[in-house]
Design an enzyme around this catalytic site. Sequence first.
Site, PDB file in Angstrom:
ATOM      1  N   HIS A 147       0.851  -1.187   0.000  1.00  0.00           N
ATOM      2  CA  HIS A 147       0.000   0.000   0.000  1.00  0.00           C
ATOM      3  C   HIS A 147       0.889   1.239   0.000  1.00  0.00           C
ATOM      4  O   HIS A 147       1.797   1.367   0.816  1.00  0.00           O
ATOM      5  CB  HIS A 147      -0.900  -0.002   1.230  1.00  0.00           C
ATOM      6  CG  HIS A 147      -1.826   1.169   1.295  1.00  0.00           C
ATOM      7  ND1 HIS A 147      -2.854   1.361   0.409  1.00  0.00           N
ATOM      8  CD2 HIS A 147      -1.859   2.233   2.143  1.00  0.00           C
ATOM      9  CE1 HIS A 147      -3.496   2.469   0.710  1.00  0.00           C
ATOM     10  NE2 HIS A 147      -2.907   3.031   1.750  1.00  0.00           N
TER      11      HIS A 147
ATOM     12  N   GLY B 151       2.720   5.025   4.427  1.00  0.00           N
ATOM     13  CA  GLY B 151       2.193   5.610   5.658  1.00  0.00           C
ATOM     14  C   GLY B 151       0.771   5.149   5.894  1.00  0.00           C
ATOM     15  O   GLY B 151       0.155   4.501   5.041  1.00  0.00           O
TER      16      GLY B 151
ATOM     17  N   GLY C 112      -2.028  11.442   3.822  1.00  0.00           N
ATOM     18  CA  GLY C 112      -1.776  12.444   2.783  1.00  0.00           C
ATOM     19  C   GLY C 112      -0.845  11.990   1.668  1.00  0.00           C
ATOM     20  O   GLY C 112      -0.227  12.820   0.987  1.00  0.00           O
ATOM     21  N   LYS C 113      -0.754  10.681   1.437  1.00  0.00           N
ATOM     22  CA  LYS C 113       0.154  10.153   0.404  1.00  0.00           C
ATOM     23  C   LYS C 113      -0.280  10.587  -0.994  1.00  0.00           C
ATOM     24  O   LYS C 113       0.531  11.096  -1.781  1.00  0.00           O
ATOM     25  CB  LYS C 113       0.200   8.623   0.491  1.00  0.00           C
ATOM     26  CG  LYS C 113       0.717   8.093   1.821  1.00  0.00           C
ATOM     27  CD  LYS C 113       0.816   6.577   1.825  1.00  0.00           C
ATOM     28  CE  LYS C 113      -0.533   5.910   1.690  1.00  0.00           C
ATOM     29  NZ  LYS C 113      -1.396   6.145   2.873  1.00  0.00           N
ATOM     30  N   SER C 114      -1.542  10.374  -1.320  1.00  0.00           N
ATOM     31  CA  SER C 114      -2.017  10.702  -2.664  1.00  0.00           C
ATOM     32  C   SER C 114      -2.011  12.205  -2.909  1.00  0.00           C
ATOM     33  O   SER C 114      -1.720  12.668  -4.014  1.00  0.00           O
ATOM     34  CB  SER C 114      -3.434  10.148  -2.868  1.00  0.00           C
ATOM     35  OG  SER C 114      -3.430   8.738  -2.804  1.00  0.00           O
TER      36      SER C 114
ATOM     37  N   ASP D  11      -2.135   4.003  -4.459  1.00  0.00           N
ATOM     38  CA  ASP D  11      -2.915   3.108  -3.608  1.00  0.00           C
ATOM     39  C   ASP D  11      -2.260   1.733  -3.466  1.00  0.00           C
ATOM     40  O   ASP D  11      -1.982   1.297  -2.358  1.00  0.00           O
ATOM     41  CB  ASP D  11      -4.351   2.951  -4.117  1.00  0.00           C
ATOM     42  CG  ASP D  11      -5.198   2.171  -3.122  1.00  0.00           C
ATOM     43  OD1 ASP D  11      -5.244   2.568  -1.947  1.00  0.00           O
ATOM     44  OD2 ASP D  11      -5.793   1.162  -3.524  1.00  0.00           O
TER      45      ASP D  11
ATOM     46  N   GLU E 237      -6.516   8.506  -6.388  1.00  0.00           N
ATOM     47  CA  GLU E 237      -7.721   8.780  -5.609  1.00  0.00           C
ATOM     48  C   GLU E 237      -7.448   9.869  -4.582  1.00  0.00           C
ATOM     49  O   GLU E 237      -6.498   9.773  -3.804  1.00  0.00           O
ATOM     50  CB  GLU E 237      -8.189   7.512  -4.881  1.00  0.00           C
ATOM     51  CG  GLU E 237      -9.438   7.748  -4.044  1.00  0.00           C
ATOM     52  CD  GLU E 237      -9.720   6.618  -3.060  1.00  0.00           C
ATOM     53  OE1 GLU E 237     -10.633   6.774  -2.231  1.00  0.00           O
ATOM     54  OE2 GLU E 237      -8.997   5.603  -3.110  1.00  0.00           O
TER      55      GLU E 237
ATOM     56  N   ARG F 155      17.481  14.419  12.734  1.00  0.00           N
ATOM     57  CA  ARG F 155      17.759  15.839  12.475  1.00  0.00           C
ATOM     58  C   ARG F 155      18.910  16.025  11.476  1.00  0.00           C
ATOM     59  O   ARG F 155      18.895  16.946  10.660  1.00  0.00           O
ATOM     60  CB  ARG F 155      18.114  16.560  13.783  1.00  0.00           C
ATOM     61  CG  ARG F 155      16.999  16.547  14.826  1.00  0.00           C
ATOM     62  CD  ARG F 155      15.877  17.490  14.496  1.00  0.00           C
ATOM     63  NE  ARG F 155      16.309  18.868  14.420  1.00  0.00           N
ATOM     64  CZ  ARG F 155      16.373  19.707  15.446  1.00  0.00           C
ATOM     65  NH1 ARG F 155      16.049  19.288  16.666  1.00  0.00           N
ATOM     66  NH2 ARG F 155      16.743  20.959  15.278  1.00  0.00           N
TER      67      ARG F 155
END
Length: 312
Positions: free
Chosen positions: A139, A154, A159-161, A178, A203, A244
């Site tokens: 995924h 994630g 908020g990947k797409s 997806d 999507e 960091r």
Amino acid sequence: MANSVTVKELTEASALKVFSGEEFLNKEITSTEIHRPGVELTGYFNFYPSWRIQLMGQTEVSFLARMSTEERLIIMRRLCQTETPCFIVARRIEPPIELVKACQEAGIPLLQAQSKTTRVSSNVTNLLESRLAERISMHGVLVDVHGIGVMIVGDSGVGKSETALELIQKGHRLVADDRIDLYQHDEDTLMGEAPAILRHLIEIRGIGIMDVMTLFGAGAVKQSNAVNLIVNLELWAKEKKYERLGSDETLETILNVPVPKITVPVKTGRNLAIIVEMAAMNYRAKSMGYNASETFERNLENLIKENTRKEL
């Protein structure tokens, strides 16, 4: 799970012409390796890999031309085993009549190629390695960013797409959204592509499914791409410490291929598309021999030494 490939699928995906045996094109190919029968033409069959695709070029056909018709037919019948998926004759060479006859008797398709023998071998091998390789699905979203294959992973809804969509608007290319089908191309390369049903689609929650190629053009999509970097988007946790300096490299092994992985905390106000873009550029800089974190640590070490000398 490994895929299967028929001779018919091989001919449709490559520039191979069916010379004879069209009724046998449903035969399955089980090996990615190709065999050029050389010593077998002399009668030595102790280690003949008959289950592989058999490829003949000018060398093999020239050697056969020195034999009598009876000798050629005997050798061709020994070469043509029931498990042999097909024969390929390169360089548009006319196959020997005895080979045509033996293939027909054994139910083997005989194919003809235009290219030189080594090129045919390379092209067919590459095709078979991609089709027959073990595959898994993950995924996430796969995007080509400045030539670097970035797989964004994630939790659902992180908020990947949306990040991928902004990257596409910036001129980068979508490979898969997806679900990503992954397979090992070689010892060091992991490849990813979209399942056929999801190809070119993305999507976005609240809008629905969109066809990226229709909206942005053919230059905004790509059929497949190597996976060079994994970016894990993770909701910001106050108690967690994040990298960091970038000096500690994390690797995730997928299908025996180690891939660098970084975790990016998601927080209101962070532009994830720019962060992913910079991560890809930083990866490319590292692969070219420049490491910003090592430079920083070296400069810091020199500064400490200089201050120590002044104190003394």
